[in-house]
Scaffold this motif. Structure first.
Motif, PDB file in Angstrom:
ATOM      1  N   CYS A 122      14.656 -11.346   3.375  1.00 16.26           N
ATOM      2  CA  CYS A 122      15.029 -10.936   3.618  1.00 16.26           C
ATOM      3  C   CYS A 122      15.003  -9.736   4.586  1.00 16.26           C
ATOM      4  O   CYS A 122      15.525  -9.102   5.565  1.00 16.26           O
ATOM      5  CB  CYS A 122      16.788 -10.802   3.007  1.00 16.26           C
ATOM      6  SG  CYS A 122      17.502 -12.910   2.713  1.00 16.26           S
ATOM      7  N   LEU A 123      14.218  -8.159   3.923  1.00 15.58           N
ATOM      8  CA  LEU A 123      14.271  -7.625   3.849  1.00 15.58           C
ATOM      9  C   LEU A 123      13.029  -6.772   4.824  1.00 15.58           C
ATOM     10  O   LEU A 123      13.445  -6.637   6.529  1.00 15.58           O
ATOM     11  CB  LEU A 123      13.879  -6.302   2.738  1.00 15.58           C
ATOM     12  CG  LEU A 123      14.497  -6.186   1.105  1.00 15.58           C
ATOM     13  CD1 LEU A 123      14.054  -5.342   0.254  1.00 15.58           C
ATOM     14  CD2 LEU A 123      15.159  -5.212   1.907  1.00 15.58           C
ATOM     15  N   HIS A 124      12.632  -8.292   4.890  1.00 11.87           N
ATOM     16  CA  HIS A 124      11.820  -8.193   6.247  1.00 11.87           C
ATOM     17  C   HIS A 124      12.678  -8.527   8.012  1.00 11.87           C
ATOM     18  O   HIS A 124      12.174  -8.338   8.590  1.00 11.87           O
ATOM     19  CB  HIS A 124      10.804  -9.741   6.419  1.00 11.87           C
ATOM     20  CG  HIS A 124       9.382  -8.884   5.649  1.00 11.87           C
ATOM     21  ND1 HIS A 124       8.302  -8.328   6.240  1.00 11.87           N
ATOM     22  CD2 HIS A 124       8.599 -10.022   4.720  1.00 11.87           C
ATOM     23  CE1 HIS A 124       7.357  -8.535   5.536  1.00 11.87           C
ATOM     24  NE2 HIS A 124       7.846  -9.206   4.814  1.00 11.87           N
ATOM     25  N   LEU A 125      13.508  -9.090   7.458  1.00 11.30           N
ATOM     26  CA  LEU A 125      13.972 -10.007   8.574  1.00 11.30           C
ATOM     27  C   LEU A 125      15.086  -8.889   9.042  1.00 11.30           C
ATOM     28  O   LEU A 125      15.608  -8.448  10.629  1.00 11.30           O
ATOM     29  CB  LEU A 125      15.626 -10.965   8.393  1.00 11.30           C
ATOM     30  CG  LEU A 125      14.587 -12.157   7.987  1.00 11.30           C
ATOM     31  CD1 LEU A 125      16.160 -13.057   7.469  1.00 11.30           C
ATOM     32  CD2 LEU A 125      13.613 -12.730   8.918  1.00 11.30           C
ATOM     33  N   LEU A 126      15.395  -7.280   7.858  1.00 11.55           N
ATOM     34  CA  LEU A 126      15.938  -6.534   8.244  1.00 11.55           C
ATOM     35  C   LEU A 126      14.450  -4.835   8.535  1.00 11.55           C
ATOM     36  O   LEU A 126      15.390  -4.093   9.131  1.00 11.55           O
ATOM     37  CB  LEU A 126      16.421  -5.582   7.559  1.00 11.55           C
ATOM     38  CG  LEU A 126      17.859  -7.056   6.773  1.00 11.55           C
ATOM     39  CD1 LEU A 126      18.715  -6.915   5.004  1.00 11.55           C
ATOM     40  CD2 LEU A 126      18.639  -7.363   8.189  1.00 11.55           C
ATOM     41  N   GLY A 127      13.334  -5.713   8.958  1.00  8.52           N
ATOM     42  CA  GLY A 127      12.760  -4.585   9.328  1.00  8.52           C
ATOM     43  C   GLY A 127      11.907  -3.677   8.468  1.00  8.52           C
ATOM     44  O   GLY A 127      11.153  -3.093   8.703  1.00  8.52           O
ATOM     45  N   TYR A 128      11.581  -3.754   6.972  1.00 10.08           N
ATOM     46  CA  TYR A 128      10.666  -3.804   6.432  1.00 10.08           C
ATOM     47  C   TYR A 128       9.249  -4.202   6.271  1.00 10.08           C
ATOM     48  O   TYR A 128       9.067  -5.432   6.384  1.00 10.08           O
ATOM     49  CB  TYR A 128      11.638  -3.969   5.149  1.00 10.08           C
ATOM     50  CG  TYR A 128      12.292  -3.526   4.426  1.00 10.08           C
ATOM     51  CD1 TYR A 128      12.467  -2.331   3.769  1.00 10.08           C
ATOM     52  CD2 TYR A 128      13.979  -3.572   4.612  1.00 10.08           C
ATOM     53  CE1 TYR A 128      13.605  -0.929   3.056  1.00 10.08           C
ATOM     54  CE2 TYR A 128      15.212  -2.552   4.274  1.00 10.08           C
ATOM     55  CZ  TYR A 128      15.094  -1.548   3.544  1.00 10.08           C
ATOM     56  OH  TYR A 128      15.738  -0.861   3.193  1.00 10.08           O
ATOM     57  N   ASP A 129       8.570  -3.652   5.782  1.00  6.91           N
ATOM     58  CA  ASP A 129       7.396  -4.041   6.503  1.00  6.91           C
ATOM     59  C   ASP A 129       6.173  -3.512   5.530  1.00  6.91           C
ATOM     60  O   ASP A 129       6.641  -2.040   4.816  1.00  6.91           O
ATOM     61  CB  ASP A 129       6.757  -3.567   8.322  1.00  6.91           C
ATOM     62  CG  ASP A 129       4.970  -4.708   7.712  1.00  6.91           C
ATOM     63  OD1 ASP A 129       4.857  -5.246   7.094  1.00  6.91           O
ATOM     64  OD2 ASP A 129       4.430  -3.750   8.908  1.00  6.91           O
ATOM     65  N   HIS A 130       5.675  -4.268   4.961  1.00  3.97           N
ATOM     66  CA  HIS A 130       4.555  -3.826   4.164  1.00  3.97           C
ATOM     67  C   HIS A 130       3.386  -3.362   4.145  1.00  3.97           C
ATOM     68  O   HIS A 130       2.568  -3.732   3.315  1.00  3.97           O
ATOM     69  CB  HIS A 130       4.309  -4.680   2.581  1.00  3.97           C
ATOM     70  CG  HIS A 130       4.339  -6.038   2.925  1.00  3.97           C
ATOM     71  ND1 HIS A 130       3.305  -6.693   2.954  1.00  3.97           N
ATOM     72  CD2 HIS A 130       5.223  -6.838   2.541  1.00  3.97           C
ATOM     73  CE1 HIS A 130       3.863  -7.966   3.348  1.00  3.97           C
ATOM     74  NE2 HIS A 130       5.063  -8.464   3.144  1.00  3.97           N
ATOM     75  N   ALA A 131       2.362  -3.797   5.041  1.00  4.25           N
ATOM     76  CA  ALA A 131       1.434  -3.492   5.988  1.00  4.25           C
ATOM     77  C   ALA A 131       0.848  -2.333   5.998  1.00  4.25           C
ATOM     78  O   ALA A 131      -0.107  -2.465   5.923  1.00  4.25           O
ATOM     79  CB  ALA A 131       1.403  -3.915   7.252  1.00  4.25           C
ATOM     80  N   GLU A 132       1.632  -0.880   5.488  1.00  4.81           N
ATOM     81  CA  GLU A 132       1.120   0.365   5.291  1.00  4.81           C
ATOM     82  C   GLU A 132       0.902   1.057   4.081  1.00  4.81           C
ATOM     83  O   GLU A 132       2.361   0.388   3.411  1.00  4.81           O
ATOM     84  CB  GLU A 132       0.769   1.346   5.880  1.00  4.81           C
ATOM     85  CG  GLU A 132       0.560   0.866   7.633  1.00  4.81           C
ATOM     86  CD  GLU A 132      -0.914   0.481   8.212  1.00  4.81           C
ATOM     87  OE1 GLU A 132      -1.312   1.820   7.400  1.00  4.81           O
ATOM     88  OE2 GLU A 132      -1.509   0.223   8.867  1.00  4.81           O
ATOM     89  N   GLU A 133       0.829   1.245   3.604  1.00 12.07           N
ATOM     90  CA  GLU A 133       1.088   1.454   2.094  1.00 12.07           C
ATOM     91  C   GLU A 133       2.241   2.290   1.804  1.00 12.07           C
ATOM     92  O   GLU A 133       2.917   1.939   0.797  1.00 12.07           O
ATOM     93  CB  GLU A 133      -0.485   2.626   1.195  1.00 12.07           C
ATOM     94  CG  GLU A 133      -0.176   3.638   0.013  1.00 12.07           C
ATOM     95  CD  GLU A 133       0.543   2.179  -0.871  1.00 12.07           C
ATOM     96  OE1 GLU A 133       0.721   2.056  -2.196  1.00 12.07           O
ATOM     97  OE2 GLU A 133      -0.302   0.911  -0.749  1.00 12.07           O
ATOM     98  N   GLU A 134       2.425   2.841   2.904  1.00 16.19           N
ATOM     99  CA  GLU A 134       4.125   4.014   2.716  1.00 16.19           C
ATOM    100  C   GLU A 134       5.434   2.647   2.411  1.00 16.19           C
ATOM    101  O   GLU A 134       5.838   2.752   2.478  1.00 16.19           O
ATOM    102  CB  GLU A 134       4.176   4.564   4.046  1.00 16.19           C
ATOM    103  CG  GLU A 134       5.676   5.483   3.499  1.00 16.19           C
ATOM    104  CD  GLU A 134       5.753   6.999   4.369  1.00 16.19           C
ATOM    105  OE1 GLU A 134       6.746   6.898   5.020  1.00 16.19           O
ATOM    106  OE2 GLU A 134       4.514   7.355   5.384  1.00 16.19           O
TER     107      GLU A 134
END
Length: 154
Positions: A122-134
């Motif tokens: 769900c967080l991915h759907l809302l624009g969260y991303d974990h490609a970068e460390e921050e």
């Protein structure tokens, strides 16, 4: 009572292992925590490794099963939601066998792992991303906060 539109689909092989109502409540908990519009829509599918592998291969060019996939409603061509229509956030797909294996590997309940995967998707759907460390730190912190809050509310 929430007015979120959450459709939960569970493949027959897993229908006895997980509650559609509980999954719906998990999604709604994320949407509430992230202050999404009351009429927002999400579809959640619980499936097996073969189907999620097919989706991963077709849409992510990765030929292997994974634990969770998220397909944002705004991916691809830009689309404007007409006035009066609910905001379609997208689809989350969870592999039940991956959830079981990961829960066993870290020593917690399958329900906790499913909660983590649903919140993550769900967080991915809302624009969260974990490609970068921050982004990864921010996303992991937020998903843990939401997961703990939603699980505590049951």
């Amino acid at each position: 009572m929430s007015s979120y539109q959450v459709e939960v689909r569970i493949r027959p092989a897993f229908v006895d292992d997980v509650s559609a109502r509980w999954l719906r409540e998990m999604v709604e908990g994320v949407l509430r925590a992230e202050k999404q519009p009351e009429e927002a829509e999400v579809t959640l599918l619980v499936t097996g490794d073969e189907e999620i592998r097919d989706l991963n291969r077709e849409y992510r060019d990765t030929d292997r099963a994974t634990d969770v996939l998220a397909f944002g409603g705004s991916e691809g061509e830009p689309f404007v939601t007409p006035e009066g229509f609910p905001l379609y956030l997208g689809d989350v797909v969870v592999s039940y066998p991956r959830a079981v294996a990961q829960a066993e590997a870290v020593g917690h309940a399958v329900k906790e792992e499913l909660a983590l995967l649903v919140v993550h998707g769900c967080l991915h759907l809302l624009g969260y991303d974990h490609a970068e460390e921050e982004g990864r730190r921010e996303m992991w912190e937020r998903q843990e906060q939401i997961k703990e809050t939603v699980l505590a509310d049951e």
